[in-house]
Design a protein around this motif. Sequence first.
Motif, PDB file in Angstrom:
ATOM      1  N   LEU A 120      27.220  18.252  18.793  1.00 16.05           N
ATOM      2  CA  LEU A 120      26.282  19.355  18.617  1.00 16.05           C
ATOM      3  C   LEU A 120      25.502  19.259  17.315  1.00 16.05           C
ATOM      4  CD1 LEU A 120      28.444  22.253  20.077  1.00 16.05           C
ATOM      5  CD2 LEU A 120      26.465  21.134  21.123  1.00 16.05           C
ATOM      6  N   ALA A 121      25.838  18.293  16.471  1.00  8.01           N
ATOM      7  CA  ALA A 121      25.048  18.051  15.266  1.00  8.01           C
ATOM      8  C   ALA A 121      23.695  17.429  15.598  1.00  8.01           C
ATOM      9  CB  ALA A 121      25.813  17.150  14.301  1.00  8.01           C
ATOM     10  N   GLY A 122      23.534  16.898  16.821  1.00  8.40           N
ATOM     11  CA  GLY A 122      22.236  16.351  17.193  1.00  8.40           C
ATOM     12  C   GLY A 122      22.332  15.229  18.211  1.00  8.40           C
ATOM     13  N   PRO A 123      21.239  14.977  18.937  1.00  4.48           N
ATOM     14  CA  PRO A 123      21.230  13.925  19.957  1.00  4.48           C
ATOM     15  C   PRO A 123      21.183  12.535  19.340  1.00  4.48           C
ATOM     16  CG  PRO A 123      19.043  14.836  19.723  1.00  4.48           C
ATOM     17  CD  PRO A 123      19.937  15.671  18.844  1.00  4.48           C
ATOM     18  N   PHE A 124      21.631  11.552  20.094  1.00  8.74           N
ATOM     19  CA  PHE A 124      21.517  10.159  19.665  1.00  8.74           C
ATOM     20  C   PHE A 124      21.639   9.256  20.878  1.00  8.74           C
ATOM     21  CE2 PHE A 124      25.970  11.336  19.348  1.00  8.74           C
ATOM     22  CZ  PHE A 124      26.659  10.261  19.891  1.00  8.74           C
ATOM     23  N   VAL A 125      21.129   8.041  20.733  1.00  6.82           N
ATOM     24  CA  VAL A 125      21.184   7.044  21.793  1.00  6.82           C
ATOM     25  C   VAL A 125      21.679   5.736  21.187  1.00  6.82           C
ATOM     26  CG1 VAL A 125      19.919   5.856  23.623  1.00  6.82           C
ATOM     27  CG2 VAL A 125      19.174   8.137  22.881  1.00  6.82           C
ATOM     28  N   LEU A 126      22.535   5.046  21.905  1.00  6.39           N
ATOM     29  CA  LEU A 126      23.020   3.731  21.501  1.00  6.39           C
ATOM     30  C   LEU A 126      22.589   2.721  22.554  1.00  6.39           C
ATOM     31  CD1 LEU A 126      26.615   4.870  20.545  1.00  6.39           C
ATOM     32  CD2 LEU A 126      24.974   3.914  18.924  1.00  6.39           C
ATOM     33  N   ALA A 127      22.099   1.575  22.111  1.00  8.03           N
ATOM     34  CA  ALA A 127      21.664   0.531  23.045  1.00  8.03           C
ATOM     35  C   ALA A 127      22.277  -0.803  22.640  1.00  8.03           C
ATOM     36  CB  ALA A 127      20.143   0.416  23.065  1.00  8.03           C
ATOM     37  N   ARG A 128      22.724  -1.552  23.633  1.00  6.47           N
ATOM     38  CA  ARG A 128      23.243  -2.899  23.385  1.00  6.47           C
ATOM     39  C   ARG A 128      22.258  -3.904  23.952  1.00  6.47           C
ATOM     40  NH1 ARG A 128      28.062  -2.388  25.228  1.00  6.47           N
ATOM     41  NH2 ARG A 128      29.098  -2.178  23.223  1.00  6.47           N
ATOM     42  N   LEU A 129      21.883  -4.899  23.145  1.00  7.75           N
ATOM     43  CA  LEU A 129      20.944  -5.928  23.555  1.00  7.75           C
ATOM     44  C   LEU A 129      21.689  -7.131  24.122  1.00  7.75           C
ATOM     45  CD1 LEU A 129      18.460  -5.727  20.552  1.00  7.75           C
ATOM     46  CD2 LEU A 129      18.381  -4.517  22.737  1.00  7.75           C
ATOM     47  N   PRO A 130      20.983  -8.048  24.788  1.00 11.74           N
ATOM     48  CA  PRO A 130      21.652  -9.191  25.443  1.00 11.74           C
ATOM     49  C   PRO A 130      22.501 -10.039  24.511  1.00 11.74           C
ATOM     50  CG  PRO A 130      19.422  -8.979  26.272  1.00 11.74           C
ATOM     51  CD  PRO A 130      19.544  -7.999  25.143  1.00 11.74           C
ATOM     52  N   ASP A 131      22.144 -10.105  23.223  1.00 17.03           N
ATOM     53  CA  ASP A 131      22.933 -10.917  22.294  1.00 17.03           C
ATOM     54  C   ASP A 131      24.115 -10.160  21.703  1.00 17.03           C
ATOM     55  OD1 ASP A 131      21.748  -9.173  20.543  1.00 17.03           O
ATOM     56  OD2 ASP A 131      20.741 -10.695  19.332  1.00 17.03           O
ATOM     57  N   GLY A 132      24.352  -8.940  22.186  1.00 17.86           N
ATOM     58  CA  GLY A 132      25.481  -8.146  21.719  1.00 17.86           C
ATOM     59  C   GLY A 132      25.155  -7.209  20.580  1.00 17.86           C
ATOM     60  N   THR A 133      23.966  -7.318  20.014  1.00 16.74           N
ATOM     61  CA  THR A 133      23.561  -6.418  18.935  1.00 16.74           C
ATOM     62  C   THR A 133      23.483  -4.986  19.441  1.00 16.74           C
ATOM     63  OG1 THR A 133      22.255  -8.150  17.876  1.00 16.74           O
ATOM     64  CG2 THR A 133      21.736  -5.878  17.276  1.00 16.74           C
ATOM     65  N   GLU A 134      23.960  -4.048  18.631  1.00 21.34           N
ATOM     66  CA  GLU A 134      23.852  -2.636  18.968  1.00 21.34           C
ATOM     67  C   GLU A 134      22.921  -1.934  17.987  1.00 21.34           C
ATOM     68  OE1 GLU A 134      27.328  -0.818  21.492  1.00 21.34           O
ATOM     69  OE2 GLU A 134      27.961  -1.143  19.424  1.00 21.34           O
ATOM     70  N   LEU A 135      22.043  -1.121  18.517  1.00 22.03           N
ATOM     71  CA  LEU A 135      21.122  -0.316  17.729  1.00 22.03           C
ATOM     72  C   LEU A 135      21.229   1.128  18.203  1.00 22.03           C
ATOM     73  CD1 LEU A 135      18.013  -2.659  17.921  1.00 22.03           C
ATOM     74  CD2 LEU A 135      19.541  -2.412  15.965  1.00 22.03           C
ATOM     75  N   ALA A 136      20.723   2.032  17.384  1.00 21.71           N
ATOM     76  CA  ALA A 136      20.763   3.446  17.750  1.00 21.71           C
ATOM     77  C   ALA A 136      19.397   4.076  17.525  1.00 21.71           C
ATOM     78  CB  ALA A 136      21.822   4.172  16.929  1.00 21.71           C
ATOM     79  N   TYR A 137      19.215   5.231  18.151  1.00 19.38           N
ATOM     80  CA  TYR A 137      17.965   5.962  18.025  1.00 19.38           C
ATOM     81  C   TYR A 137      18.293   7.432  17.789  1.00 19.38           C
ATOM     82  CZ  TYR A 137      13.350   7.863  19.164  1.00 19.38           C
ATOM     83  OH  TYR A 137      12.144   8.506  19.114  1.00 19.38           O
ATOM     84  N   LEU A 138      17.682   7.997  16.740  1.00 17.80           N
ATOM     85  CA  LEU A 138      17.837   9.406  16.413  1.00 17.80           C
ATOM     86  C   LEU A 138      16.489  10.092  16.531  1.00 17.80           C
ATOM     87  CD1 LEU A 138      20.047   9.107  13.187  1.00 17.80           C
ATOM     88  CD2 LEU A 138      20.824   9.488  15.531  1.00 17.80           C
ATOM     89  N   ASP A 139      16.481  11.305  17.022  1.00 16.71           N
ATOM     90  CA  ASP A 139      15.241  12.042  17.219  1.00 16.71           C
ATOM     91  C   ASP A 139      15.310  13.356  16.453  1.00 16.71           C
ATOM     92  OD1 ASP A 139      12.736  12.531  18.152  1.00 16.71           O
ATOM     93  OD2 ASP A 139      13.255  12.489  20.280  1.00 16.71           O
ATOM     94  N   ASN A 140      14.157  13.819  15.976  1.00 14.52           N
ATOM     95  CA  ASN A 140      14.107  15.126  15.325  1.00 14.52           C
ATOM     96  C   ASN A 140      12.779  15.790  15.638  1.00 14.52           C
ATOM     97  OD1 ASN A 140      12.116  14.184  13.414  1.00 14.52           O
ATOM     98  ND2 ASN A 140      13.765  13.273  12.214  1.00 14.52           N
ATOM     99  N   GLN A 141      12.473  16.884  14.948  1.00 10.65           N
ATOM    100  CA  GLN A 141      11.279  17.654  15.256  1.00 10.65           C
ATOM    101  C   GLN A 141       9.978  16.893  14.982  1.00 10.65           C
ATOM    102  OE1 GLN A 141      10.729  20.619  16.551  1.00 10.65           O
ATOM    103  NE2 GLN A 141      12.690  21.673  16.510  1.00 10.65           N
ATOM    104  N   LEU A 142      10.027  15.908  14.094  1.00 11.51           N
ATOM    105  CA  LEU A 142       8.805  15.207  13.727  1.00 11.51           C
ATOM    106  C   LEU A 142       8.658  13.862  14.407  1.00 11.51           C
ATOM    107  CD1 LEU A 142       8.650  15.998   9.904  1.00 11.51           C
ATOM    108  CD2 LEU A 142       7.334  17.050  11.749  1.00 11.51           C
ATOM    109  N   ARG A 143       9.728  13.046  14.383  1.00 12.12           N
ATOM    110  CA  ARG A 143       9.624  11.693  14.922  1.00 12.12           C
ATOM    111  C   ARG A 143      11.018  11.115  15.099  1.00 12.12           C
ATOM    112  NH1 ARG A 143       7.695  11.928  10.002  1.00 12.12           N
ATOM    113  NH2 ARG A 143       5.573  11.913  10.802  1.00 12.12           N
ATOM    114  N   GLY A 144      11.075   9.945  15.728  1.00 20.34           N
ATOM    115  CA  GLY A 144      12.343   9.282  15.929  1.00 20.34           C
ATOM    116  C   GLY A 144      12.588   8.199  14.898  1.00 20.34           C
ATOM    117  N   GLN A 145      13.822   7.748  14.837  1.00 22.46           N
ATOM    118  CA  GLN A 145      14.212   6.728  13.874  1.00 22.46           C
ATOM    119  C   GLN A 145      15.153   5.734  14.541  1.00 22.46           C
ATOM    120  OE1 GLN A 145      16.711   8.285  10.782  1.00 22.46           O
ATOM    121  NE2 GLN A 145      17.056   6.289   9.824  1.00 22.46           N
ATOM    122  N   ILE A 146      14.836   4.452  14.419  1.00 23.95           N
ATOM    123  CA  ILE A 146      15.731   3.405  14.894  1.00 23.95           C
ATOM    124  C   ILE A 146      16.737   3.095  13.794  1.00 23.95           C
ATOM    125  CG2 ILE A 146      15.904   0.985  15.596  1.00 23.95           C
ATOM    126  CD1 ILE A 146      13.163   1.289  16.899  1.00 23.95           C
TER     127      ILE A 146
END
Length: 256
Positions: A191-217
């Motif tokens: 409940l502190a906020g939404p987030f997304v996690l993505a795994r790429l073909p080479d196994g790297t994991e990245l995340a995405y955070l969103d807020n009222q103004l813009r998103g951040q990788i």
Amino acid sequence: MANEVLRVAMAEKGETVESLAAKVGVDPKTAGRWLTSGRIPHPRTRIAVAEVLGRDAAELWPEPYRRRDLPWFRPWAELEQDATSIRSYQPLLVPGLLQTEGYARAVLATGGLLAPAEVEQIVASRLQRQSILAATVPPQLIAVIDEVVLRRLVGDRAVMAGQLAHLAALAELEHVQVRVIPADGPWHTGLAGPFVLARLPDGTELAYLDNQLRGQIVSDPLDVASLGRRWESVTGEAFPHRRSIELIREVATTWR
């Protein structure tokens, strides 16, 4: 065609082909091709180069970003196309990859913050993004949402009925899971906020955070690991997959 924008950005930061290649983990010959032949690197590498040079990736390589969604979202949209798995937690809205056209339009039009033409452009882009779920080899998508997402009116009752029916249908796909956190559960870390996690073909994991103004990788491994722990926490609060589908269908009947 040479990439003069990249060349200038490297000069301003005092980076050579060799130093830039070392910082982003590629062969110097590969980095050299970005300059001399205008080759476009992998989405994750574009983001890494942009971070080193202090520029926006869309400024260095505009062609892949000629999309209709918001400029700050484009790098993540590119990464999304390559992901082998996507884990999304959303406490307030249906995730964009699972939204109907009517629901997406109602969300974007709320408050009149965007011009109608811009709303339609972003809706079209969002629907285009969803094509990854119908790809020959689609990513595994696991979405965790709070029950309030099912019960809060977005648009009108017809929009909600259509959205929940669509959500339940997608959740029946082999590569899609939707899990719901019950409304009577206690406060939880998600409940502190939404987030997304993505795994790429080479196994790297990245995340995405969103807020009222813009998103951040988010690419820092420690930050991604922290979000991974939060993911484990929120999934522990959710109903199992089949029970979640039953709840979605039950709530859908209340909107008809």
